[in-house]
Design an enzyme around this catalytic site. Structure first.
Site, PDB file in Angstrom:
ATOM      1  N   LYS A  53       0.820  -1.214   0.000  1.00  0.00           N
ATOM      2  CA  LYS A  53       0.000   0.000   0.000  1.00  0.00           C
ATOM      3  C   LYS A  53       0.859   1.272   0.000  1.00  0.00           C
ATOM      4  O   LYS A  53       0.551   2.228  -0.720  1.00  0.00           O
ATOM      5  CB  LYS A  53      -0.929  -0.020   1.216  1.00  0.00           C
TER       6      LYS A  53
ATOM      7  N   ARG B 240      11.734  -5.728  13.530  1.00  0.00           N
ATOM      8  CA  ARG B 240      10.688  -5.187  14.393  1.00  0.00           C
ATOM      9  C   ARG B 240       9.986  -6.288  15.173  1.00  0.00           C
ATOM     10  O   ARG B 240       9.778  -7.384  14.674  1.00  0.00           O
ATOM     11  CB  ARG B 240       9.644  -4.428  13.559  1.00  0.00           C
TER      12      ARG B 240
ATOM     13  N   ARG C 279      11.327  -8.894   6.747  1.00  0.00           N
ATOM     14  CA  ARG C 279      11.713  -7.471   6.704  1.00  0.00           C
ATOM     15  C   ARG C 279      12.785  -7.136   7.744  1.00  0.00           C
ATOM     16  O   ARG C 279      12.742  -7.612   8.882  1.00  0.00           O
ATOM     17  CB  ARG C 279      10.492  -6.570   6.933  1.00  0.00           C
TER      18      ARG C 279
ATOM     19  N   ARG D 133     -10.776   2.927   8.960  1.00  0.00           N
ATOM     20  CA  ARG D 133     -10.321   1.584   9.309  1.00  0.00           C
ATOM     21  C   ARG D 133     -11.459   0.674   9.755  1.00  0.00           C
ATOM     22  O   ARG D 133     -11.318  -0.547   9.718  1.00  0.00           O
ATOM     23  CB  ARG D 133      -9.291   1.668  10.453  1.00  0.00           C
TER      24      ARG D 133
END
Length: 299
Positions: free
Chosen positions: A71, A213, A182, A147
């Protein structure tokens, strides 16, 4: 008993009407039935179109996609192609707080107390941002907002109407793979992927400082994806006639090309082509005269 039925009707119709706001017209049921029928007939005889803005007006785009759906990349490419203003609610919220506006100060109270900023405040902040000159002239791109179904309903009630809804779809297992691999460079902010976009292995200093993360794990990602699916399922019915779905697994330039084609098409959310058969929904409380008007419409 009638009081309870009326109360139940109001609760139900309040939940239904946001889905049909752009197709809806309200009539005063206290006037003479033939006068009501005449106005209803005029409404039903008008061309079928629920476009929220006239063709040629500025774009109002909503984009939705799960974490790791691509996105962010598509947002950048949309802004580059169409020059619209990219808006995230977080950025808009921080700007209001920094400017010490009335909305910003109210939001700050919730933020400092550790509470969630209520939907009505968020909607107010988004509405204020979209009313600014750059959004009015260039158009806007809302990133991942609304959302929830509640936020979508509140947005429409506040008069915020999109022209296009872009939905990126990627299978859950691909999303997890994209996310788990990632790694980010805290010094530059650059994001790598061990499989799809690996960091240079000969740069020992870079490899040593890469960060994984805490929420980029399969378990955490699974929870985020589940939450996303629940939320987007509640949002999309509000924008079904403005929405197009894109396969987020294909090459980013191919996706961008298809998105650009969609955004360049004439703005219209008519659910059936003009001249097609009518599809009518009628609503009214008990004793509102709905039955009489049904007979007259059929006639």
């Amino acid at each position: 008993a009638m009081g309870n039925r009326i109360k139940s009707y109001h609760e139900n119709v309040k939940a239904v009407t946001p889905f049909y706001e752009s197709l809806m017209q309200t009539f005063d049921g206290q006037t003479d039935k033939t006068e009501i029928a005449s106005k209803v007939a005029e409404f039903l005889s008008a061309p079928v179109s629920s476009a929220p803005v006239p063709p040629g007006g500025p774009l109002g785009i909503i984009i939705a996609g799960a974490p790791a759906s691509g996105k962010g990349t598509q947002c950048e490419l949309i802004v580059e192609k169409f020059g619209v203003v990219h808006i995230s609610t977080g950025d808009a919220l921080r700007a209001q707080v920094k400017a010490e506006t009335e909305l910003g100060m109210k939001a700050k109270e919730f933020m400092e107390s550790g509470g969630l900023v209520p939907d009505e405040l968020i909607i107010g902040i988004v509405k204020a941002r979209l009313a600014e000159e750059d959004c009015q002239t260039q158009g806007w791109l809302l990133d991942g907002f609304p959302r929830t179904g509640v936020q979508a309903e509140a947005m429409i009630a506040a008069g915020i109407h999109a022209t296009h809804f872009v939905l990126l779809e990627v299978p859950d297992e691909i999303l997890v793979e994209r996310c788990v691999g990632r790694r980010s460079d805290p010094d530059t902010g650059k994001i790598y992927h061990l499989k799809f976009h690996p960091p240079p292995e000969d740069d020992a200093e870079l490899m040593a400082r890469l960060v994984h993360r805490a929420d980029d794990t399969a378990e955490a990602m699974g929870n985020r994806i589940k939450s996303y699916h629940e939320n987007v399922k509640a949002v999309t019915p509000f924008y079904e006639s403005l929405m197009q779905t894109f396969d987020g697994q294909t090459d980013k330039t191919e996706i961008a090309s298809k998105v650009a084609e969609f955004l360049s098409a004439p703005v219209s959310s008519a659910p059936v082509p003009p001249g097609g058969p009518l599809g009518i929904i009628i609503a009214g409380a008990p004793a509102s005269g709905k039955g009489t008007q049904c007979e007259l419409i059929v006639e």
